[in-house]
Design an enzyme around this catalytic site. Structure first.
Site, PDB file in Angstrom:
ATOM      1  CB  SER A 125     -74.148  11.161  15.155  1.00  0.00           C
ATOM      2  OG  SER A 125     -73.132  10.316  15.647  1.00  0.00           O
ATOM      3  CG  HIS A 166     -71.102  11.761  19.694  1.00  0.00           C
ATOM      4  ND1 HIS A 166     -72.286  11.805  20.377  1.00  0.00           N
ATOM      5  CD2 HIS A 166     -71.424  11.352  18.439  1.00  0.00           C
ATOM      6  CE1 HIS A 166     -73.278  11.442  19.575  1.00  0.00           C
ATOM      7  NE2 HIS A 166     -72.765  11.151  18.391  1.00  0.00           N
ATOM      8  CG  ASP A 193     -73.586  13.241  22.802  1.00  0.00           C
ATOM      9  OD1 ASP A 193     -74.316  13.640  21.888  1.00  0.00           O
ATOM     10  OD2 ASP A 193     -72.454  12.769  22.619  1.00  0.00           O
TER      11      ASP A 193
END
EC number: 3.4.21.89
Length: 188
Positions: A55, A95, A132
């Protein structure tokens, strides 16, 4: 099958085997102390993590080893790469911070005491199409307490060892067994 090893084990004697077991326990305890010391120095419960998905490509690839810090006084900014953990989820997520909001302290006493503003964050993986929000399990924003740390450095592909051990538990137990046996049978 292990007849030679059993003979060597008997030949070494109980005291020698006990000494080797003590040396092995010392190595394990030293490793744990180093890990906890790193956690205290970096203010992170997990100062080293492995990227488990794609990701964050092209910034980080699956198997990259990340080094984290979590300084209390430092505010997170848009673009920072963070590792966070949601309550109830056992795997930390790597992230990038997409948005931040500073929330001033509530109450007159908190303001007079000079408490810093709390920070709310929204994150997104570089290789993902959406933010997210669905990963937050009912939360609107990430809070500072969810953050494990900010990425400060990385080693590419070194974490594949961890991924292989988790994907193939038999390999992990076989390696641990062989290492333990070698530690006991070493003749120093």
């Amino acid at each position: 099958m292990f007849t030679e090893e059993i003979k060597a084990f008997r030949r070494l004697g109980f005291r020698h085997v006990l000494l080797q077991a003590l040396n092995f326990a010392t190595v394990i305890a030293s490793g744990l102390m180093i890990w906890k010391g790193l956690g205290i120095i970096t203010n992170s419960e997990s100062p080293i993590v492995v990227v488990l998905s794609g990701s964050m490509e092209p910034a980080f690839y699956r198997g990259d080893l990340l080094f984290l810090t979590n300084p209390v006084s430092e505010q997170y900014k848009t673009g920072d790469i963070t590792v966070y953990k949601i309550p109830g989820a056992d795997i930390p997520i790597v992230h990038r911070v997409l948005e931040t909001h500073d929330v001033p302290p509530k109450g007159r006493k908190a303001k007079e005491a000079g408490e810093p503003a709390s920070q709310l964050m929204l994150t997104k993986g570089d290789n993902n199409y959406v933010d997210d929000l669905e990963l937050y399990q009912g939360l609107q924003w990430l809070e500072r307490k969810h953050i494990v740390g900010k990425v400060r450095g990385f080693l590419p592909y070194v974490g594949y060892v961890t991924i292989a051990m988790n994907d193939f538990p038999q390999l992990k137990y076989a390696l641990l067994g062989v290492l333990g046996l070698l530690a006991l049978l070493q003749r120093e």
